[in-house]
Design a protein around this motif. Structure first.
Motif, PDB file in Angstrom:
ATOM      1  N   GLN A 138      38.198  41.473  35.553  1.00 49.65           N
ATOM      2  CA  GLN A 138      37.518  39.917  36.006  1.00 49.65           C
ATOM      3  C   GLN A 138      37.816  38.898  35.831  1.00 49.65           C
ATOM      4  N   MET A 139      37.062  38.867  34.527  1.00 50.99           N
ATOM      5  CA  MET A 139      37.893  36.974  33.994  1.00 50.99           C
ATOM      6  C   MET A 139      39.537  36.740  33.291  1.00 50.99           C
ATOM      7  N   ALA A 140      39.583  37.617  33.193  1.00 50.63           N
ATOM      8  CA  ALA A 140      41.861  37.327  32.980  1.00 50.63           C
ATOM      9  C   ALA A 140      41.861  36.543  34.341  1.00 50.63           C
ATOM     10  N   LYS A 141      41.157  37.719  35.334  1.00 48.83           N
ATOM     11  CA  LYS A 141      41.638  36.801  36.858  1.00 48.83           C
ATOM     12  C   LYS A 141      41.241  35.494  37.365  1.00 48.83           C
ATOM     13  N   TYR A 142      39.989  35.247  36.475  1.00 47.98           N
ATOM     14  CA  TYR A 142      39.277  34.028  37.361  1.00 47.98           C
ATOM     15  C   TYR A 142      39.843  32.932  36.412  1.00 47.98           C
ATOM     16  N   THR A 143      40.967  33.044  35.184  1.00 42.70           N
ATOM     17  CA  THR A 143      41.344  32.089  34.373  1.00 42.70           C
ATOM     18  C   THR A 143      42.880  31.784  34.284  1.00 42.70           C
ATOM     19  N   GLU A 144      43.303  31.840  36.105  1.00 42.37           N
ATOM     20  CA  GLU A 144      45.093  32.061  36.153  1.00 42.37           C
ATOM     21  C   GLU A 144      44.075  31.004  37.262  1.00 42.37           C
ATOM     22  N   HIS A 145      45.185  30.489  37.884  1.00 42.01           N
ATOM     23  CA  HIS A 145      45.966  30.544  39.750  1.00 42.01           C
ATOM     24  C   HIS A 145      47.297  30.638  40.026  1.00 42.01           C
ATOM     25  N   GLU A 146      47.322  31.202  40.689  1.00 39.42           N
ATOM     26  CA  GLU A 146      48.897  32.070  41.302  1.00 39.42           C
ATOM     27  C   GLU A 146      49.191  31.828  40.468  1.00 39.42           C
TER      28      GLU A 146
END
Length: 445
Positions: A138-146
């Protein structure tokens, strides 16, 4: 450290500042950095921590890093806001930071889309670090964009329910509620009215009530925000209407918007000793893992408990999840010392001893799987509740957006109008919110 909450005007100003970065950056993301990470150099690291204990904790990690990398000296600058950060990243020059941290997780989409922060994929690949297996998913996901990774998580925040055990016992309540129908009944039972105010309020549901924001509630309902084409999906998502309907019904059940707002205006500061949960004026509080440490430091005259925040009755099997956010780390795109900067970022974000010691010191949740399993991680039961929430597969942060967190503020503003009775038609309000979000995103692009 909790995510810094901002007014709509301030958030939009920050968004505008970040958007200017696109014109200040040259080259393409992932260009080979020219510096030698083994050469003697000095890095400038800007961060937002300012409390003495927090500053001491990050400085301890910096000293440990310098001991392992004697060729690199780190100059830290504390108390940096995103506004100051944006200005420096845009201006560049010898005084600009090399490594930056931000509490505003919502801005990751902007940082990545504009190129304000360097693409970290080449550095991660070279170091053999897979974000999906190193960090909590979940934290890996919110530190990237598209698909572009311009940041890594440092420490995380997880949100749950704090409750006054003394108030529970006096009301004959034996366990924290798990569903929202149970929660509503408990909140009403704990509420003691006194004239046009309260002797004790079971829970403050208002969208302006400290941490009771739209996005913090939204994680419990499973709000999806955008459709497959990237268009705002508030009006078409049943979870959004269910959230607004539930919140207003609870507010009405506890005395109504006007009464609650008068009471809220009389309460102490969120970060001071007179926080209404500390004083016993509010019996239940939606908050992050740091509140347990603050309550302990306040030496309360009653015992508190912590549990996951309740979920809608039709999602009872999802109980245990919560809203997540956290501090992010990145390398300034304008830095000419990116290889050395990566060594610092890698150490602060992936070295297990460094992550655990920092998490213990400032009472935040680690972001790496290894740190979460470390026997050295704090074992306080309140804290461990939030460690568990962070690891629940249903826990989440709002999706990244090219327009930062502006879409969340649009939803929040609708919520305030709705609960106050100024928005009479919720469906129409949601359609207007969708149109505003899509317009803002298009302008940001």
């Amino acid at each position: 450290m909790p995510r810094i909450r901002r007014t709509t005007a301030a958030a939009l100003a920050a968004t505008a500042a970040i958007s200017l970065l696109a014109t200040a950056c040259t080259g393409s993301a992932g260009d080979a950095a020219p510096d030698d990470p083994k050469a003697r150099t000095t890095l400038t690291f800007w961060h937002g921590w300012s409390a003495p204990s927090e500053v001491a904790a990050i400085e301890a990690n910096i000293e440990s890093f310098e001991a392992k990398h004697p060729n690199i000296t780190v100059k830290t600058v504390k108390g940096i806001t995103d506004d100051k950060l944006n200005q420096a990243l845009r201006a560049g020059g010898s005084q600009a930071p090399d490594v930056v941290s931000s509490f505003t997780t919502d801005n990751v989409g902007r940082f990545c889309a504009t190129g304000a922060l360097a693409d970290l994929k080449p550095f991660l690949d070279k170091s053999g670090i897979d974000p999906a297996t190193t960090f909590l998913p979940q934290m890996a996901k919110y530190t990237e964009h598209e698909g572009k990774r311009c940041a890594v998580p440092l420490l995380g925040d997880a949100y749950g329910l704090y409750y006054n055990k003394k108030a529970f016992a006096e009301a004959g309540i034996t366990a924290p509620p798990k569903t929202l129908s149970e929660f509503d009944a408990v909140a009403e039972k704990l509420t003691k009215r006194k004239g046009d105010t309260y002797e004790q309020l079971g829970f403050m549901p208002n969208f302006q009530g400290y941490e009771t924001t739209f996005e913090h509630y939204a994680s419990q309902f499973g709000v999806r925000y955008f459709d497959a084409d990237g268009k705002s999906a508030l009006a078409g998502d049943p979870a959004v209407k269910a959230l607004f309907t539930w919140q207003k019904k609870l507010a009405d059940r506890l005395g109504g918007y006007a009464r609650l707002e008068r009471f809220r205006a009389s309460l102490g500061d969120e970060w001071g000793p007179k926080h209404p949960f500390h004083t016993g004026q509010v019996a239940m509080q939606l908050d992050g893992e740091w509140r347990g440490k603050m309550a302990s430091d306040a030496d309360l005259d009653f015992e508190i408990g912590a549990a996951p925040f309740p979920v809608p009755d039709d999602q009872a099997d999802q109980y245990g999840k919560g809203y997540l956010s956290g501090t992010i780390l990145g390398i300034a795109r304008v830095s000419e010392k990116q290889n050395a900067a990566w060594e610092l970022v890698k150490y602060l974000s992936t070295d297990t001893d460094a992550v655990v010691s920092f998490a213990n010191a400032i009472h935040n949740v680690p972001s790496t799987r290894a740190a979460l399993k470390s026997p050295a991680l704090g074992d306080d039961p309140l804290y461990r509740t939030f460690v568990s929430i962070a690891q629940h597969p249903g826990s989440s942060h709002a999706p990244s957006s090219v327009n930062g967190g502006a879409f969340l503020l649009t939803a929040q503003d609708l919520g305030v109008r709705w609960e106050a009775g100024r928005e009479k038609d919720l469906d129409a309000g949601l359609r207007k919110a969708d149109a505003q979000v899509d317009k803002d995103n298009e302008q940001a692009r």
